[in-house]
Motif scaffolding. Structure first.
Motif, mmCIF file in Angstrom:
data_model
loop_
_atom_site.group_PDB
_atom_site.id
_atom_site.type_symbol
_atom_site.label_atom_id
_atom_site.label_comp_id
_atom_site.label_asym_id
_atom_site.label_seq_id
_atom_site.Cartn_x
_atom_site.Cartn_y
_atom_site.Cartn_z
ATOM 1 N N GLU A 174 0.832 -1.210 0.000
ATOM 2 C CA GLU A 174 0.000 0.000 0.000
ATOM 3 C C GLU A 174 0.866 1.259 0.000
ATOM 4 O OE1 GLU A 174 -3.008 -0.071 2.974
ATOM 5 O OE2 GLU A 174 -3.962 -1.890 2.190
ATOM 6 N N GLY A 207 2.008 2.047 -3.442
ATOM 7 C CA GLY A 207 0.981 2.243 -4.451
ATOM 8 C C GLY A 207 0.964 1.116 -5.462
ATOM 9 N N THR A 215 -0.174 -1.801 -7.698
ATOM 10 C CA THR A 215 -1.478 -2.013 -8.313
ATOM 11 C C THR A 215 -1.655 -3.458 -8.777
ATOM 12 O OG1 THR A 215 -0.708 -1.488 -10.548
ATOM 13 C CG2 THR A 215 -1.429 0.370 -9.154
ATOM 14 N N SER A 216 -2.880 -3.779 -9.191
ATOM 15 C CA SER A 216 -3.147 -5.118 -9.715
ATOM 16 C C SER A 216 -2.342 -5.364 -10.989
ATOM 17 C CB SER A 216 -4.642 -5.297 -9.981
ATOM 18 O OG SER A 216 -5.125 -4.278 -10.834
ATOM 19 N N GLU A 217 -2.101 -4.294 -11.773
ATOM 20 C CA GLU A 217 -1.283 -4.445 -12.983
ATOM 21 C C GLU A 217 0.166 -4.769 -12.616
ATOM 22 O OE1 GLU A 217 -3.450 -2.035 -12.496
ATOM 23 O OE2 GLU A 217 -4.940 -2.490 -14.038
ATOM 24 N N ASP A 218 0.677 -4.130 -11.537
ATOM 25 C CA ASP A 218 2.023 -4.451 -11.066
ATOM 26 C C ASP A 218 2.099 -5.916 -10.641
ATOM 27 O OD1 ASP A 218 2.960 -1.798 -11.363
ATOM 28 O OD2 ASP A 218 2.116 -1.237 -9.432
#
Length: 329
Positions: free
Chosen positions: A180, A183, A185-188
């Motif tokens: 968190e 930052g 992300t789901s793409e990461d």
């Protein structure tokens, strides 16, 4: 079933519930102890220019391997080093830019204590997971995370059970806090899991799997039904796209439409496709994600989809089997 076997099964269930209860209590107590040391550990990991190196012996090592894997897959470069091997050459894998997480319930694991001077000499930040705040490892740490438990779930209070569960939960908490903070992300996440279903759903584009060129079944509104049927059969997609003279999509004729046409029209062979097609259909563009096609298929109960460019011209097509082969359904 005999009374004896029934009682045995009841006993098994009671044991399972007791074990889960002991471990659940350990986690609830752990939650209440999370404080400033945890915040320090997060900041140390965030400040790490290299990687987070996790180490631990025995069951702590097994849990440590999982923690390292979770960190690595959620945006914090990490790997596991066996402490016994570390003092026999594997310390060469660790650089001054790294941070070490050492896991030991007792805080006195000799294999880890042995390499403490080397950790200090390299100037590494040390985070420890221990069940003893007064232990050698805890006192040497920049941040000690308390993983102590009131009791193990083992009736002998010996086998690491509740303590390894607490350790694993603390590792997960650290990984998620870092995720968190970065930052992530789901793409990461997908980029570090390209072979998994989630990775494919988040990274695979329509253009990667769609049929193109001669594989596309196409017809016009004035195409005779018989010819359209041959086009559908030869291309094997269970449909034909209906396009105008500029290749702009005006509709689609599917196997379902074929069945309805045969039911509704006695003279279907003599009709043109325009007499049977309902104008308009669901489309996507090539840069859409494959998962967007999955949603369309599921929401609208369709099995084929046409792919168009910005001008609405046909550039591709796919069906449910293409998505299944790609591993996104």
């Amino acid at each position: 079933m005999s009374i004896a076997s029934s009682k045995t099964k009841d006993s098994h269930i009671a044991v399972a519930r007791r074990v889960i209860g002991v471990e659940a209590d350990a986690l609830l107590a752990l939650r209440e102890r999370v404080g400033g040391e945890f915040d320090t550990a997060v900041e140390l990991c965030l400040a790490t220019r290299g990687r987070v190196v996790v180490t631990g012996m025995g069951k702590s090592g097994h849990v440590g391997s999982k923690i390292a894997a979770t960190l690595a897959s959620t945006g914090t470069p990490a790997f596991f080093v066996h402490p016994g091997e570390a003092s026999h050459g594997d310390l060469g894998m660790i650089t001054p830019d790294d941070t070490v997480i050492a896991i030991s319930n007792s805080g006195e694991s000799s294999e880890i204590v042995t390499i403490l001077p080397l950790i200090r000499r390299l100037g590494l930040s040390l985070i420890t997971f221990t069940g003893n705040a007064a232990s050698t490892l805890a006192r040497a740490a920049a941040a000690n995370l308390d993983i102590s438990v009131a009791e193990e779930a083992c009736p002998l209070n010996l086998a690491p059970t509740a303590s390894t569960t607490a350790t694993l939960a603390m590792g997960d908490a650290l990984a998620v806090a870092l995720l968190e903070s970065r930052g992530f992300t789901s793409e990461d996440f997908a980029r570090s899991h390209p072979g998994g279903t989630l990775g494919k759903r988040l990274l695979l584009h329509i253009s990667d799997i769609m049929r193109t060129g001669d594989e596309l079944p196409t017809s016009r509104m004035d195409t005779p039904f018989r010819q359209a049927l041959l086009e559908m059969t030869s291309k094997g997609l269970g449909m034909t796209a209906v396009v105008d003279a500029d290749q702009r999509v005006v509709g689609i004729f599917t196997d379902g439409d074929l069945r309805r046409a045969l039911d509704d029209h006695a003279d279907v062979i003599d009709l043109a496709l325009g007499d049977l097609v309902t104008p308009g259909c669901k489309t996507l563009q090539p840069d859409a994600l494959a998962v967007d096609a999955v949603r369309l298929f599921e929401d609208h109960k369709i099995t084929s989809l046409l792919i168009v460019d910005d001008a609405g011209r046909l550039v591709g097509a796919l069906n449910v089997h293409d998505l299944l082969r790609a591993g996104v359904m």
